[in-house]
Design an enzyme around this catalytic site. Structure first.
Site, PDB file in Angstrom:
ATOM      1  CD  GLU A 180      36.143  44.594  39.662  1.00  0.00           C
ATOM      2  OE1 GLU A 180      35.221  44.646  40.500  1.00  0.00           O
ATOM      3  OE2 GLU A 180      37.339  44.418  39.980  1.00  0.00           O
TER       4      GLU A 180
ATOM      5  CD  GLU B 244      40.473  47.199  39.788  1.00  0.00           C
ATOM      6  OE1 GLU B 244      40.351  46.573  40.865  1.00  0.00           O
ATOM      7  OE2 GLU B 244      39.558  47.859  39.259  1.00  0.00           O
TER       8      GLU B 244
END
Length: 503
Positions: free
Chosen positions: A172, A291
């Protein structure tokens, strides 16, 4: 509600990569400590791993697992988790404002993964660290011996290399919350150089570059374009993340987010194609949706608690109690991944134990399967083979996140070797039974071998330590093959796995 479905043996989307049913586990909350690892538990094995949790994991038949993070990895020193346990340092985990004891590191986790029968997908820290530390980690994990880092692994008790092929290049990195957050071009260049180094070591390594943290990020989808323009030729996957919830208590809108996810995948697929064309590249880049899960029941409470607590060790965090509505949603989302399996080759439910997870475990107490465990298990067990392009003709509805959402959600998988066709069917209508009529073309003389269902529960029904089997699948009824067609009735708010022998 009339629902006509057409399935043709030759209308194939893609061969499904079995890693579509992978998982993710992070050093976060109680995912590791008192999740998979609890040396003082009555069910602990000689390595400190909980056998009750391990059995639930093994029953999922998970192909690969992403480790050790997550936000955690962006300030993690992998060297802290190796060597004698009594010599390992306690560190502050800046991502989740807690203490990390490092009692589980790469060598320990590898033992657990081997016991679980799961291939490791490792993430490297490209936040607070960089290429050199990542290269050293790769050498420790994958080189046979005769060098500094490989010999250190051998001295720590592991003679043979782990042979890890999947490597995530950070986590991320588009997120301002991330330790070591970078702009797209800066990150893309670092990811490119790291991928080059890894493939210089072993050209069969698969590199996963960070895409957007979610499709609401202000930099989406420009982030993907800029990153891929820096590293396209040296990476194999771009990662996507997305979490889901129903704070508005609007069930149909919640289910509509499955369609929204399809648009997310389609958009990034378009970006991949654009960059490939622009660079005249020959290689393909696929999506690693590493995710995904439901996360909203206690999200705001946990965000407040994290700011208030004083660096605890393995505190309860993100321990969602999933209900039947969430199980139906997860079933539909897995259907979407099957339908998009030409683009999405790897997907990881986040996470596996305790933290937004299908498996829960009390410290010193029992473990149990949450409602979402079952659709995830069914997809993993029966969703391997060729994804088929299924045509569905049924009533639709509009909601705030999507229009023309079909009440009947169907994914089909043909396993030629096993001689089976599996239909995963979700009736998301709130009140109406689906009168199902499935035309089966090219399958010879099919017969219904098994019908599993989840139906008849209240949307808020959950499982727990005192009622671990409150919401479980059962044998379905009312569906059969007549004159080569599959027919029957499916209750409202129900999920079905229809397995046919097709020769």
């Amino acid at each position: 509600m009339k629902a006509r479905v057409t399935v043709h043996r030759d209308f194939r989307i893609s061969s499904i990569d079995e890693r579509l049913y992978s998982a993710f586990i992070e050093h976060m909350g109680r995912a590791i400590y008192s999740g998979i690892y609890e040396p003082d538990h009555p069910q602990a094995d000689a390595n400190g791993f909980r056998k009750d949790v391990l059995k639930f994991v093994q029953d999922l038949r998970i192909p690969a697992i992403r480790y050790p993070g997550g936000n955690f990895v962006s300030a993690y020193n992998w060297e802290d988790g190796i060597g004698p346990k009594d010599k390992r340092p306690v560190r502050l985990d800046l991502a989740w404002r807690s203490k990390e004891t490092n009692q589980v590191g790469i060598d320990d986790f590898a033992i657990w993964a081997e016991q679980a029968g799961i291939e490791m997908m490792l993430a490297v820290n490209l936040g607070s660290r960089g290429l050199e530390e990542a290269r050293n980690f790769l050498e420790y994990v994958n080189f046979p011996g005769g060098t500094q880092w490989s010999d250190l692994r051998r001295s720590n008790g592991r003679k043979d290399p782990y042979g890890v092929k999947m490597w995530c290049l950070g986590n991320e990195m588009d997120g301002p919350w991330q330790i070591g957050h970078k702009v797209a071009t800066e990150y893309g260049r670092l990811a490119n150089e790291t991928a080059k180094a890894f493939k210089g070591f072993d050209p069969t390594i698969e590199a996963v570059v960070c895409g957007s943290s979610n499709d609401r990020m202000p930099t989406y989808p420009e982030w993907e374009r800029e990153v891929l323009e820096e590293c396209y030729e040296n990476v194999d996957y771009i990662s996507l993340h997305k979490y889901f919830g129903n704070k508005s208590k609007d069930t149909l809108n919640y289910f509509g987010k499955i369609e929204e996810t399809g648009r997310y995948i389609q958009t990034i697929g378009g970006v991949i194609d654009y960059v490939k064309s622009k660079k005249r590249a020959k290689n393909d880049v696929h999506i690693c949706f590493d995710e995904w899960n439901v996360w909203y029941h206690i999200r705001e409470d946990d965000s407040r608690r994290i700011k208030e607590w004083d660096w605890p060790e393995a505190p309860p965090l993100l321990e969602e109690n999933y209900n039947f509505e969430d199980a139906l949603f997860v079933a539909g989302l897995l259907n979407e991944f099957i339908r998009r399996s030409d683009r999405v080759r790897i997907a990881c439910i986040a996470q596996l134990v305790n933290v937004i997870a299908p498996i829960r475990a009390e410290k010193g107490g029992p473990a149990w399967r949450q409602t979402i465990y079952y659709p995830y298990q069914f997809a993993s067990l029966y969703g391997r083979g060729d994804a088929l392009n299924v045509a569905v003709d049924a009533p639709t509805y509009d909601c705030s996140v999507a229009d023309d959402v079909c009440y009947l959600d169907v994914a089909g998988v043909h396993d030629k070797a096993a001689g089976t066709l599996t239909l995963f069917v979700l009736n998301r209508h709130l009140t109406e039974t689906a009168d199902l009529d499935v035309s089966l073309t090219g399958f010879g003389s099919p017969s219904l071998a098994e019908h599993l269902s989840m139906e008849g529960y209240g949307l808020n029904d959950t499982n727990g330590p005192d009622k671990p089997d409150n919401v479980v699948p059962g044998m379905g009824t009312g569906v059969g093959v007549e004159d080569g067609q599959l027919k029957g009735k499916l209750a409202p708010l129900s999920y079905h796995v229809l397995r046919l022998s097709v020769g």
